[in-house]
Design a protein around this motif. Structure first.
Motif, PDB file in Angstrom:
ATOM      1  N   UNK A   1       1.059  -0.702 -11.100  1.00 28.59           N
ATOM      2  CA  UNK A   1       1.537  -2.087 -11.098  1.00 28.59           C
ATOM      3  C   UNK A   1       2.970  -2.120 -10.590  1.00 28.59           C
ATOM      4  N   UNK A   2       3.260  -3.114  -9.751  1.00 32.08           N
ATOM      5  CA  UNK A   2       4.616  -3.264  -9.222  1.00 32.08           C
ATOM      6  C   UNK A   2       5.102  -4.696  -9.433  1.00 32.08           C
ATOM      7  N   UNK A   3       6.292  -4.860 -10.000  1.00 28.65           N
ATOM      8  CA  UNK A   3       6.875  -6.197 -10.124  1.00 28.65           C
ATOM      9  C   UNK A   3       7.187  -6.762  -8.737  1.00 28.65           C
TER      10      UNK A   3
ATOM     11  N   UNK B   1       0.844  -1.200   0.000  1.00 34.52           N
ATOM     12  CA  UNK B   1       0.000   0.000   0.000  1.00 34.52           C
ATOM     13  C   UNK B   1       0.880   1.252   0.000  1.00 34.52           C
ATOM     14  N   UNK B   2       1.894   1.259   0.839  1.00 28.69           N
ATOM     15  CA  UNK B   2       2.795   2.399   0.926  1.00 28.69           C
ATOM     16  C   UNK B   2       3.537   2.613  -0.395  1.00 28.69           C
TER      17      UNK B   2
ATOM     18  N   UNK C   1      -2.778  -2.365  -8.353  1.00 26.44           N
ATOM     19  CA  UNK C   1      -3.722  -1.685  -7.472  1.00 26.44           C
ATOM     20  C   UNK C   1      -5.039  -2.461  -7.445  1.00 26.44           C
ATOM     21  N   UNK C   2      -5.432  -2.997  -8.585  1.00 21.28           N
ATOM     22  CA  UNK C   2      -6.674  -3.779  -8.651  1.00 21.28           C
ATOM     23  C   UNK C   2      -6.621  -4.997  -7.730  1.00 21.28           C
ATOM     24  N   UNK C   3      -5.444  -5.612  -7.605  1.00 17.57           N
ATOM     25  CA  UNK C   3      -5.309  -6.754  -6.693  1.00 17.57           C
ATOM     26  C   UNK C   3      -5.558  -6.320  -5.250  1.00 17.57           C
TER      27      UNK C   3
ATOM     28  N   UNK D   1      -9.242  -6.013  -4.066  1.00 14.49           N
ATOM     29  CA  UNK D   1      -9.827  -7.251  -3.540  1.00 14.49           C
ATOM     30  C   UNK D   1      -9.622  -7.339  -2.031  1.00 14.49           C
ATOM     31  N   UNK D   2      -8.437  -6.933  -1.570  1.00  9.47           N
ATOM     32  CA  UNK D   2      -8.158  -6.908  -0.130  1.00  9.47           C
ATOM     33  C   UNK D   2      -9.066  -5.906   0.568  1.00  9.47           C
ATOM     34  N   UNK D   3      -9.195  -4.727  -0.008  1.00  6.63           N
ATOM     35  CA  UNK D   3     -10.045  -3.688   0.588  1.00  6.63           C
ATOM     36  C   UNK D   3     -11.493  -4.174   0.675  1.00  6.63           C
TER      37      UNK D   3
END
Length: 157
Positions: A98-100, A88-89, A114-116, A119-121
């Motif tokens: 998107x982050x590898x 998140x940070x 961010x879309x993944x 789902x957590x949120x």
């Protein structure tokens, strides 16, 4: 919770020599918005659908331009063992979508978007709202009464 529980794996990768056209076709084929540019498992950069549109098409590049000329090479990454709060940070600080994700040896193993995290949120919200919703189902709230401003007689002048 750890990043490995939310990431999409395996990551879709290409070599630096891959052309912009081949990259776009690969994105369509895999239904993804980014490709990780990798050499022998080592991350060299990331190319997104936006990079192809803005840096290539709007920049009047040839479809044969290699992704190495279009990619972002200074990439913010996560590790599989990172806590989800770290993700998140990282998203908040970097402003990317998107982050590898790398394993403990620095090898590419997935991508977190961010879309993944949505789902957590949503899961956390449902966990919080579940008991509230259950109590409402047992005792439905009274219907709201219209305010004086909304009653027909109050509108006449």
């Amino acid at each position: 919770m750890r990043v490995r529980e939310y990431m999409v794996s395996p990551a879709v990768t290409v070599s630096p020599e891959t052309s912009a056209r081949q990259a776009a076709l690969r994105m369509r084929q895999e239904a993804v918005g980014c490709l990780l540019v990798v050499v022998e498992g080592e991350l060299r950069g990331i190319v997104t659908d936006r990079d192809l549109a803005v840096r290539c098409l709007a920049g009047e590049c040839s479809p044969q331009t290699p992704v190495s000329e279009l990619m972002t090479s200074s990439v913010v990454t996560l590790e599989t063992a990172d806590d989800i709060a770290t993700a998140y940070y990282a998203f908040r600080k970097s402003g990317v979508r998107r982050l590898p994700v790398l394993d403990g040896r620095g090898r590419v193993v997935g991508v977190l978007s961010v879309d993944d995290l949505f789902l957590d949120v949503f899961q956390r919200l449902s966990d919080l709202l579940g008991p509230v919703a259950w109590s409402v189902l047992h005792e439905p709230p009274e219907p709201p009464r219209p305010s004086a401003a909304l009653r027909p007689s109050a509108r006449r002048r």
